[in-house]
Design a protein around this motif. Structure first.
Motif, PDB file in Angstrom:
ATOM      1  N   LYS A  37       0.802  -1.185  -0.126  1.00 22.05           N
ATOM      2  CA  LYS A  37       0.017  -0.102  -0.051  1.00 22.05           C
ATOM      3  C   LYS A  37       0.866   1.368   0.031  1.00 22.05           C
ATOM      4  CE  LYS A  37      -4.169  -2.172   1.890  1.00 22.05           C
ATOM      5  NZ  LYS A  37      -5.210  -1.957   2.627  1.00 22.05           N
ATOM      6  N   LYS A  38       2.124   1.279  -0.244  1.00 22.33           N
ATOM      7  CA  LYS A  38       3.238   2.427  -0.317  1.00 22.33           C
ATOM      8  C   LYS A  38       4.128   2.223  -1.521  1.00 22.33           C
ATOM      9  CE  LYS A  38       2.807   3.444   4.617  1.00 22.33           C
ATOM     10  NZ  LYS A  38       3.549   3.599   5.818  1.00 22.33           N
ATOM     11  N   PRO A  39       3.461   2.115  -2.527  1.00 21.07           N
ATOM     12  CA  PRO A  39       4.102   1.772  -3.827  1.00 21.07           C
ATOM     13  C   PRO A  39       5.214   2.896  -4.346  1.00 21.07           C
ATOM     14  CG  PRO A  39       2.081   2.368  -4.432  1.00 21.07           C
ATOM     15  CD  PRO A  39       2.221   2.363  -3.189  1.00 21.07           C
ATOM     16  N   SER A  40       6.549   2.207  -4.732  1.00 25.77           N
ATOM     17  CA  SER A  40       7.380   3.418  -5.546  1.00 25.77           C
ATOM     18  C   SER A  40       7.643   2.442  -6.740  1.00 25.77           C
ATOM     19  CB  SER A  40       8.383   3.780  -4.683  1.00 25.77           C
ATOM     20  OG  SER A  40       9.103   2.836  -4.452  1.00 25.77           O
ATOM     21  N   TYR A  41       8.280   3.015  -7.929  1.00 22.90           N
ATOM     22  CA  TYR A  41       8.621   2.306  -9.062  1.00 22.90           C
ATOM     23  C   TYR A  41       9.945   2.638  -9.338  1.00 22.90           C
ATOM     24  CZ  TYR A  41       3.483   1.478  -9.042  1.00 22.90           C
ATOM     25  OH  TYR A  41       2.191   1.089  -8.584  1.00 22.90           O
ATOM     26  N   ARG A  42      10.530   1.778 -10.125  1.00 23.84           N
ATOM     27  CA  ARG A  42      11.645   2.012 -10.660  1.00 23.84           C
ATOM     28  C   ARG A  42      11.618   1.782 -12.205  1.00 23.84           C
ATOM     29  NH1 ARG A  42      16.066  -2.189  -7.733  1.00 23.84           N
ATOM     30  NH2 ARG A  42      16.232  -0.690  -5.740  1.00 23.84           N
ATOM     31  N   ILE A  43      11.955   2.644 -13.224  1.00 20.63           N
ATOM     32  CA  ILE A  43      11.772   2.773 -14.357  1.00 20.63           C
ATOM     33  C   ILE A  43      12.778   1.714 -15.017  1.00 20.63           C
ATOM     34  CG2 ILE A  43      11.497   3.744 -16.595  1.00 20.63           C
ATOM     35  CD1 ILE A  43      10.630   6.324 -14.503  1.00 20.63           C
ATOM     36  N   VAL A  44      12.603   0.774 -15.748  1.00 21.54           N
ATOM     37  CA  VAL A  44      13.771  -0.096 -15.931  1.00 21.54           C
ATOM     38  C   VAL A  44      13.340  -0.591 -17.661  1.00 21.54           C
ATOM     39  CG1 VAL A  44      13.907  -1.301 -13.783  1.00 21.54           C
ATOM     40  CG2 VAL A  44      12.437  -2.162 -15.525  1.00 21.54           C
ATOM     41  N   VAL A  45      14.642  -1.008 -18.194  1.00 19.97           N
ATOM     42  CA  VAL A  45      14.735  -1.598 -19.656  1.00 19.97           C
ATOM     43  C   VAL A  45      14.863  -3.163 -19.354  1.00 19.97           C
ATOM     44  CG1 VAL A  45      15.852  -1.921 -21.724  1.00 19.97           C
ATOM     45  CG2 VAL A  45      15.756   0.392 -20.394  1.00 19.97           C
ATOM     46  N   ALA A  46      13.824  -3.952 -19.905  1.00 19.24           N
ATOM     47  CA  ALA A  46      13.526  -5.208 -19.701  1.00 19.24           C
ATOM     48  C   ALA A  46      13.001  -5.819 -21.034  1.00 19.24           C
ATOM     49  CB  ALA A  46      12.470  -5.646 -18.595  1.00 19.24           C
ATOM     50  N   ASP A  47      13.348  -7.232 -20.993  1.00 10.74           N
ATOM     51  CA  ASP A  47      12.477  -7.867 -22.105  1.00 10.74           C
ATOM     52  C   ASP A  47      11.209  -7.848 -22.147  1.00 10.74           C
ATOM     53  OD1 ASP A  47      11.804 -10.951 -23.353  1.00 10.74           O
ATOM     54  OD2 ASP A  47      13.268  -9.893 -24.453  1.00 10.74           O
ATOM     55  N   SER A  48      10.281  -7.972 -23.056  1.00 12.87           N
ATOM     56  CA  SER A  48       8.992  -7.741 -23.046  1.00 12.87           C
ATOM     57  C   SER A  48       8.257  -8.926 -22.540  1.00 12.87           C
ATOM     58  CB  SER A  48       8.328  -7.285 -24.473  1.00 12.87           C
ATOM     59  OG  SER A  48       8.614  -8.536 -25.380  1.00 12.87           O
ATOM     60  N   HIS A  49       8.999  -9.961 -22.397  1.00 14.54           N
ATOM     61  CA  HIS A  49       8.435 -11.175 -21.977  1.00 14.54           C
ATOM     62  C   HIS A  49       8.439 -11.434 -20.374  1.00 14.54           C
ATOM     63  CE1 HIS A  49       7.022 -12.398 -26.150  1.00 14.54           C
ATOM     64  NE2 HIS A  49       8.488 -12.306 -26.333  1.00 14.54           N
ATOM     65  N   THR A  50       9.377 -10.640 -19.774  1.00  9.85           N
ATOM     66  CA  THR A  50       9.697 -10.942 -18.515  1.00  9.85           C
ATOM     67  C   THR A  50       8.539 -10.396 -17.616  1.00  9.85           C
ATOM     68  OG1 THR A  50      10.681  -8.793 -18.227  1.00  9.85           O
ATOM     69  CG2 THR A  50      12.115 -10.767 -18.765  1.00  9.85           C
ATOM     70  N   SER A  51       8.271 -10.944 -16.296  1.00  7.08           N
ATOM     71  CA  SER A  51       7.409 -10.213 -15.520  1.00  7.08           C
ATOM     72  C   SER A  51       7.389  -9.079 -14.883  1.00  7.08           C
ATOM     73  CB  SER A  51       7.093 -11.344 -14.330  1.00  7.08           C
ATOM     74  OG  SER A  51       8.108 -11.134 -13.635  1.00  7.08           O
ATOM     75  N   ARG A  52       6.549  -8.300 -14.479  1.00  5.80           N
ATOM     76  CA  ARG A  52       6.729  -7.012 -13.828  1.00  5.80           C
ATOM     77  C   ARG A  52       7.979  -6.834 -13.179  1.00  5.80           C
ATOM     78  NH1 ARG A  52       2.290  -4.952  -9.652  1.00  5.80           N
ATOM     79  NH2 ARG A  52       3.690  -6.434  -8.315  1.00  5.80           N
ATOM     80  N   ASN A  53       7.850  -7.656 -12.116  1.00  4.68           N
ATOM     81  CA  ASN A  53       9.129  -7.692 -11.093  1.00  4.68           C
ATOM     82  C   ASN A  53      10.239  -8.465 -11.377  1.00  4.68           C
ATOM     83  OD1 ASN A  53       7.869  -5.630 -10.028  1.00  4.68           O
ATOM     84  ND2 ASN A  53       7.052  -6.879  -8.388  1.00  4.68           N
ATOM     85  N   GLY A  54      10.203  -9.116 -12.772  1.00  2.00           N
ATOM     86  CA  GLY A  54      11.321 -10.129 -13.083  1.00  2.00           C
ATOM     87  C   GLY A  54      12.494  -9.141 -13.451  1.00  2.00           C
ATOM     88  N   ALA A  55      13.488 -10.082 -14.115  1.00  2.00           N
ATOM     89  CA  ALA A  55      14.696  -9.615 -14.596  1.00  2.00           C
ATOM     90  C   ALA A  55      14.704  -8.368 -15.441  1.00  2.00           C
ATOM     91  CB  ALA A  55      15.345 -10.826 -15.396  1.00  2.00           C
ATOM     92  N   PHE A  56      15.743  -7.464 -15.262  1.00  2.00           N
ATOM     93  CA  PHE A  56      15.849  -6.275 -16.251  1.00  2.00           C
ATOM     94  C   PHE A  56      17.222  -6.094 -16.709  1.00  2.00           C
ATOM     95  CE2 PHE A  56      16.262  -4.986 -11.691  1.00  2.00           C
ATOM     96  CZ  PHE A  56      17.304  -4.258 -11.878  1.00  2.00           C
ATOM     97  N   ILE A  57      17.424  -5.145 -17.709  1.00  7.71           N
ATOM     98  CA  ILE A  57      18.802  -5.023 -17.945  1.00  7.71           C
ATOM     99  C   ILE A  57      19.291  -3.807 -17.546  1.00  7.71           C
ATOM    100  CG2 ILE A  57      19.976  -4.037 -20.229  1.00  7.71           C
ATOM    101  CD1 ILE A  57      17.652  -5.670 -21.559  1.00  7.71           C
ATOM    102  N   GLU A  58      18.599  -2.669 -17.069  1.00  6.82           N
ATOM    103  CA  GLU A  58      18.994  -1.596 -16.588  1.00  6.82           C
ATOM    104  C   GLU A  58      17.997  -0.677 -16.140  1.00  6.82           C
ATOM    105  OE1 GLU A  58      22.316   1.962 -17.883  1.00  6.82           O
ATOM    106  OE2 GLU A  58      21.248   1.038 -19.337  1.00  6.82           O
ATOM    107  N   ILE A  59      18.405   0.040 -14.942  1.00 11.99           N
ATOM    108  CA  ILE A  59      17.663   0.808 -14.422  1.00 11.99           C
ATOM    109  C   ILE A  59      17.795   2.381 -14.912  1.00 11.99           C
ATOM    110  CG2 ILE A  59      16.695   2.015 -12.064  1.00 11.99           C
ATOM    111  CD1 ILE A  59      17.694  -0.537 -10.706  1.00 11.99           C
ATOM    112  N   ILE A  60      16.688   3.156 -15.548  1.00  8.02           N
ATOM    113  CA  ILE A  60      16.922   4.307 -16.048  1.00  8.02           C
ATOM    114  C   ILE A  60      16.305   5.522 -15.243  1.00  8.02           C
ATOM    115  CG2 ILE A  60      17.361   3.453 -18.127  1.00  8.02           C
ATOM    116  CD1 ILE A  60      14.578   4.324 -18.985  1.00  8.02           C
ATOM    117  N   GLY A  61      15.477   5.066 -14.166  1.00  5.38           N
ATOM    118  CA  GLY A  61      14.957   6.080 -13.333  1.00  5.38           C
ATOM    119  C   GLY A  61      13.926   5.473 -12.328  1.00  5.38           C
TER     120      GLY A  61
END
Length: 79
Positions: A13-37
């Motif tokens: 109930k207190k979300p914050s988000y990272r803006i990431v570059v990831a493969d389109s087939h990964t899940s929302r919180n799955g593996a990512f390539i890079e954090i951009i924001g």
């Protein structure tokens, strides 16, 4: 295909988000390539920090932002 999308962080109930570059087939919180924001909708006004140069670089390489990520990138001046 690469996507620029949001990765949920924070407590329940207190979300914050990272803006990431990831493969389109990964899940929302799955593996990512890079954090951009970061994006925090719980502050007033919303806190948005985006590394604009990295975002533009990934879009040139073919990464497509999701609808929500595109709205946030537009606020930050990356689109």
């Amino acid at each position: 295909m690469l996507k620029i999308k949001l990765r949920r962080m924070g407590a329940p109930k207190k979300p914050s988000y990272r803006i990431v570059v990831a493969d389109s087939h990964t899940s929302r919180n799955g593996a990512f390539i890079e954090i951009i924001g970061h994006y925090d909708p719980m502050t007033d006004p919303e806190t948005v920090k985006v590394e604009v140069e990295k975002a533009k670089e990934w879009m040139v390489k073919g990464a497509q932002p999701t609808d929500t990520a595109a709205r946030i990138l537009k606020k930050a001046g990356a689109l």
